[in-house]
Design a protein around this motif. Structure first.
Motif, mmCIF file in Angstrom:
data_model
loop_
_atom_site.group_PDB
_atom_site.id
_atom_site.type_symbol
_atom_site.label_atom_id
_atom_site.label_comp_id
_atom_site.label_asym_id
_atom_site.label_seq_id
_atom_site.Cartn_x
_atom_site.Cartn_y
_atom_site.Cartn_z
ATOM 1 N N UNK A 17 1.000 -1.105 0.083
ATOM 2 C CA UNK A 17 -0.091 -0.183 0.004
ATOM 3 C C UNK A 17 0.781 1.218 -0.134
ATOM 4 N N UNK A 18 0.181 2.308 -0.251
ATOM 5 C CA UNK A 18 0.971 3.849 -0.355
ATOM 6 C C UNK A 18 1.514 4.019 -1.662
ATOM 7 N N UNK A 19 1.095 3.329 -2.687
ATOM 8 C CA UNK A 19 1.440 3.477 -3.976
ATOM 9 C C UNK A 19 0.409 3.713 -4.981
ATOM 10 N N UNK A 20 0.517 4.551 -6.150
ATOM 11 C CA UNK A 20 -0.350 4.787 -6.960
ATOM 12 C C UNK A 20 0.551 4.503 -8.328
ATOM 13 N N UNK A 44 -1.721 -5.160 -5.041
ATOM 14 C CA UNK A 44 -1.810 -3.515 -4.761
ATOM 15 C C UNK A 44 -3.473 -3.296 -4.971
ATOM 16 N N UNK A 45 -4.040 -2.737 -3.935
ATOM 17 C CA UNK A 45 -5.479 -2.652 -4.004
ATOM 18 C C UNK A 45 -5.721 -1.169 -4.487
ATOM 19 N N UNK A 242 -9.028 -13.168 -3.438
ATOM 20 C CA UNK A 242 -10.242 -12.873 -3.837
ATOM 21 C C UNK A 242 -10.568 -11.426 -4.167
ATOM 22 N N UNK A 243 -10.790 -11.298 -5.389
ATOM 23 C CA UNK A 243 -10.490 -10.140 -6.319
ATOM 24 C C UNK A 243 -11.703 -8.991 -5.792
ATOM 25 N N UNK A 244 -11.128 -7.841 -5.793
ATOM 26 C CA UNK A 244 -11.773 -6.612 -5.608
ATOM 27 C C UNK A 244 -11.537 -5.760 -6.921
ATOM 28 N N UNK A 245 -12.363 -5.084 -7.809
ATOM 29 C CA UNK A 245 -12.159 -3.939 -8.588
ATOM 30 C C UNK A 245 -11.011 -3.184 -8.093
ATOM 31 N N UNK A 246 -10.083 -2.953 -9.111
ATOM 32 C CA UNK A 246 -8.876 -1.984 -8.800
ATOM 33 C C UNK A 246 -7.684 -2.885 -8.190
ATOM 34 N N UNK A 247 -7.681 -4.166 -8.032
ATOM 35 C CA UNK A 247 -6.564 -4.994 -7.544
ATOM 36 C C UNK A 247 -5.837 -5.198 -8.747
ATOM 37 N N UNK A 248 -4.285 -5.012 -8.607
ATOM 38 C CA UNK A 248 -3.276 -5.566 -9.412
ATOM 39 C C UNK A 248 -2.528 -6.497 -8.655
ATOM 40 N N UNK A 249 -2.471 -7.691 -9.252
ATOM 41 C CA UNK A 249 -1.714 -8.873 -8.633
ATOM 42 C C UNK A 249 -0.642 -9.094 -9.548
#
Ligand code: OGA
Ligand code: MN
Length: 285
Positions: A17-20, A44-45, A242-249
């Motif tokens: 976290x803490x990254x765009x 990265x959520x 477990x995916x959420x919109x906006x997740x990058x794995x």
């Protein structure tokens, strides 16, 4: 905001976290790369990435692969050739992406070529209300947890990785149903490999279907592979996304395997995907 890396309890993977990611700096990318080598899979959520941003971010980890010719059809198009589509969505009856809605069995990506990709990344744009989770397995742990005599038994052994089927089990275009063991199209890699960046040893299986150990007769090869896969099912260190919109794995393809749960064909799942070209042939540990 400071970058925070929180390892998952599973023992593989970490949240960052803490990254765009659309505005990542080279210094931040270096920090991410270090965390990625250490944790094998990063999530990265809450990201907002267009195809340019996704391709540019991926470029910090190597050379993003362009979609092979013939892979892209009218509906696969994204703004950048490095970004492909994984989806069950159909337009005019034609799938806009790969992998459909079924289960994808445990695999590493494209190990049936001589220089398999170093990494792949998935970015979630639409997710189904249930199912479609992606599971990641730690292949360092898979090797390290083997009994010593089994580790010794793997020395010098190589495995044929079948090129004829895709991760969802479907026959790839241009291949036939049955080949003799000798003629099976694919690549041969050591069963235990040394990761070029971490220096650690990983079990390298690719996938189970049609795999065979080159140095062993068919029955012994099956016994050994069944034993190794049996060991995985009992001892695996696995983290489930477990995916959420906006997740990058993003996963390291050299020291992980992944699988995906099926999901309701009536729901929509849309991912954009990049893949980093292999930088080296897998070498024996
Ligand atoms: C892949 C893959 C699984 C998923 O893109 O290589 O296996 O969750 N995807 O869609
Ligand atoms: Mn895959």
């Amino acid at each position: 905001m400071p970058i925070t890396v929180t390892p998952f309890d599973a023992g593989i993977g970490a949240d960052v976290s803490g990254l765009d990611l659309a505005r990542i700096t080279p210094a931040e990318a270096a920090t991410v790369k270090e965390a990625w080598i250490a944790h094998q899979v990063l999530r990265f959520r809450g990201q907002k990435l267009d195809d340019d941003a996704m391709a540019d971010f991926s470029g910090y980890f190597g050379e993003p692969e362009k979609a092979p010719i013939g892979f892209k059809n009218r509906n696969y198009m994204t703004d950048r050739p490095e970004v492909t589509v994984i989806s069950n969505i159909k337009i005019d009856g034609e799938a806009i992406g790969g992998l459909g809605d079924g289960e994808a069995e445990w695999h590493s990506d494209m190990t049936y070529i001589d220089m398999p990709p170093d990494a792949s990344a998935l970015y979630a744009l639409e997710v189904p209300p249930a199912g479609g989770n992606t599971w990641f397995m730690d292949m360092y742990h898979a090797y390290e947890s083997l009994p010593d005599d089994m580790k010794r038994r793997l020395e010098g052994l190589t495995c044929k990785h079948d090129a004829t089927r895709s991760s969802d089990g479907r026959l790839r275009q241009g291949y036939s149903e049955s080949y003799s063991r000798e003629e099976l199209p694919g690549a041969v890699h050591p069963l235990a490999i040394r990761h070029p960046e971490s220096g650690r040893t990983a079990l390298y299986l690719g996938r189970r279907l049609n795999a065979h150990v080159m140095e062993l007769p068919p029955t012994e090869s099956e016994e050994l592979l069944d034993m190794l896969w049996g060991h995985l099912y009992e001892n695996a260190r696995v983290w489930t996304q477990q995916w959420q919109v906006g997740d990058l794995v993003m996963w390291d393809n050299r020291c992980t395997m992944h699988r995906r749960d099926a999901f309701d064909p009536a729901s929509r799942r849309l991912m954009h995907r990049t893949q980093i070209r292999g930088s080296a042939k897998p070498v024996a540990a």
